[in-house]
Each structure stands twice: as structure tokens, then as C-alpha cells.
Write an enzyme that holds these catalytic residues in place. Structure first.
Site, PDB file in Angstrom:
ATOM      1  N   SER A  46       0.833  -1.202   0.000  1.00  0.00           N
ATOM      2  CA  SER A  46       0.000   0.000   0.000  1.00  0.00           C
ATOM      3  C   SER A  46       0.867   1.252   0.000  1.00  0.00           C
ATOM      4  CB  SER A  46      -0.945   0.010   1.198  1.00  0.00           C
ATOM      5  OG  SER A  46      -0.229  -0.067   2.419  1.00  0.00           O
ATOM      6  N   GLU A  47       2.022   1.225   0.703  1.00  0.00           N
ATOM      7  CA  GLU A  47       2.966   2.347   0.663  1.00  0.00           C
ATOM      8  C   GLU A  47       4.401   1.866   0.746  1.00  0.00           C
ATOM      9  OE1 GLU A  47      -0.767   4.461   1.903  1.00  0.00           O
ATOM     10  OE2 GLU A  47       0.322   2.877   2.965  1.00  0.00           O
ATOM     11  N   THR A  48       5.269   2.631   0.107  1.00  0.00           N
ATOM     12  CA  THR A  48       6.719   2.468   0.180  1.00  0.00           C
ATOM     13  C   THR A  48       7.304   3.846   0.464  1.00  0.00           C
ATOM     14  OG1 THR A  48       6.718   0.637  -1.405  1.00  0.00           O
ATOM     15  CG2 THR A  48       8.802   1.822  -1.126  1.00  0.00           C
TER      16      THR A  48
END
Length: 283
Positions: A46-48
Site C-alpha cells: 500500500s505504501e513504500t
């Protein structure tokens, strides 16, 4: 291309590998936006995040946050996960126990209390949602109109539609339809309050339905959403702080978030972060 230190961590984890995963590249220097976006698309999380030297003299480090689709100005679980990874890699805050993270949204304060990390949530913009759109979203969630108590747009760098439902059973019964929600451009943050007695700490059950390249997905634990919900529900007098939020129950996760009000009057969102993968990446 060179080797860069990398960690994957589990954020808001009620138990290891049961929270929300985050990929952290601890040295993002000399990478441009396109390279960061490409790597974030590849991790498919979902996020990096990518950590960089701060540009503000008040900050300990700077972070850039990417979904597989776009860069975000702010997000909750990337804030705590990046802070944990930075500390675990030997980062030293100017003020012990208090880390200042620079993001596109501005300076974000993170405090450390044992294993618990908490961020000071930015004040969200709360706007009404037209009744026609509320009806369309409820239809896309397969929920009857009488399941809804209240609805608000919540924007604190990430934009959600907050929906307060009558009971946890209605929350669990929701069946999101990808095409309809995608067409409406809505990330749905549904919540319901568990029954509790006087003197007990309230528990808010939360479901966060997000847009992904594949359609939609259910988020295991979402800091920005829970920060926005807390600001809305406490402002309306519906719920008092402190309380605990449970998220990810329906997808086999045990996301746990602690919402509280500091002596400074700010809203704090806290949780446990655990390191899961450590090594290097070629970027």
C-alpha cells in the site's frame, strides 16, 4: 544503481505479521520521483517510503511516501514505520524520545514510549457529503440507508469518506463493489463503536476500503484514516478520547491503534511497529 539499506516493517501490529506492512528504503538520495514510483509499484504494498536528509533545520530526516499509483503528502502507517526503521538503523533524534519527520505535508512529530510510537496528527479538513453521493456509496457497499448514522469527507493529506454505522454487525456485513467505488473515486472509511459500559475504554471497529491498480483492497490498519475519524467523532461529541481502534479483522489481521489527546491538546495516533525484513536493495 547501487545497494541501499532496506527494511520491511509491520505497523500497528497486534501480533507480528498481522498489521500493515511497509517497505522503507533508508537511503533515497539521488533517486528521482520516477525511480521511486517505479520501485513502489514493484513492491506492490500500500505504501513504500524513501528516507532523505532533511531540508528543515528542525527535522531529523525527510520522508517521501508512495503508493503503487502516486506520491502522498502524508500517511499514518508510513510515518510510524519510517520512524521505526530510521531508529532501528541507528538514527538519533535531536531530542531523545521525540523525532521530527519532514514530509510534503510539513513537520510531523513522533514520540517514543517504550515499544509504542505515536504521531501528532495534522488537523483534517472535514466537509459534508451530499446525500446523493452518500446513497450511491451505501449502494456500492451493499448497505441499507438506515445503517448510516453520519458521513463526512476527511482530508489530512489523504482523503477519505468517513462513514459512521449503527453497529459492528452492519460494518462487517458491508460488501464493497470495486467498479462502483472506483467510479465514484471514493476511499471508504467505515466505522462502528463496540458496546461498552461506563468506565470502560471505548473500542472503535474500522474498515478502510482503498483504491489500488487492481481495483479496491481492504487496508489492515490505517493511521491517516483513524486520525481523521478520531478528529471527526470527538469534535461531534460522539466518542471521547482515549480509545482503541481495531482494524483488519475481516481480512485476518489484528491492527491495533491507540488514539489519545496529549497535554498539548494535540491528537496522537499510536501503535507498535516490528521489523520483519532487513537487507539491501539495488536502486
Amino acid at each position: 544503481m547501487r545497494q541501499r539499506p532496506f527494511r520491511q516493517v509491520d505497523v500497528f501490529s497486534g501480533a507480528r505479521y498481522r498489521g500493515n506492512p511497509l517497505a522503507v528504503v533508508l537511503d533515497g538520495e539521488e533517486l528521482d520521483t520516477e525511480q521511486m514510483q517505479e520501485f513502489a509499484r514493484w513492491t506492490n504494498l500500500s505504501e513504500t517510503t524513501f528516507l532523505l536528509p532533511p531540508t528543515s533545520p528542525q527535522a531529523d530526516y525527510r520522508v517521501r511516501i508512495f503508493t503503487p499509483l502516486a506520491e502522498l503528502a502524508f500517511a499514518g502507517h508510513p510515518t510510524l514505520g519510517s520512524c521505526h526503521a530510521w531508529l532501528a538503523a541507528g538514527g538519533t533524534a535531536r531530542n531523545p524520545g521525540h523525532v521530527v519527520q519532514e514530509s510534503a505535508q510539513g513537520l510531523v512529530h513522533v514520540r517514543r514510549d517504550g515499544e509504542l510510537l505515536s504521531f501528532a496528527a495534522p488537523d483534517p479538513v472535514l466537509d459534508p457529503v451530499p446525500e446523493e453521493l452518500q446513497a450511491e456509496v451505501l449502494k456500492a457497499l451493499e448497505l441499507p440507508s438506515d445503517a448510516l448514522i453520519g458521513c463526512r469527507w476527511i482530508d489530512n493529506g489523504a482523503r477519505w469518506m468517513g462513514l459512521l454505522l449503527h453497529d459492528v454487525e452492519s460494518l462487517r456485513a458491508a460488501r464493497p463493489h470495486a467498479a462502483e467505488l472506483h467510479g465514484l473515486g471514493v476511499k471508504a472509511g467505515m466505522c462502528a463503536i463496540h458496546p461498552f459500559s461506563e468506565g470502560e475504554s471505548p473500542v472503535l471497529e474500522v474498515r478502510g476500503i482503498t483504491l489500488t491498480p487492481q481495483g479496491i483492497a481492504e487496508d489492515p490498519a490505517t493511521g491517516s484514516l483513524n486520525a481523521g475519524l478520531a478528529a471527526w467523532l470527538t469534535q461531534e461529541g460522539i466518542l471521547n478520547l482515549p480509545y482503541t481502534a481495531h482494524q483488519g479483522t475481516g481480512i485476518g489481521r489484528t491492527g491495533r491503534l491507540r488514539l489519545s489527546r496529549g497535554t498539548d491538546g494535540r491528537l496522537w495516533v499510536g501503535g507498535t511497529v516490528r521489523s520483519c525484513v532487513e537487507g539491501t536493495v539495488l536502486l
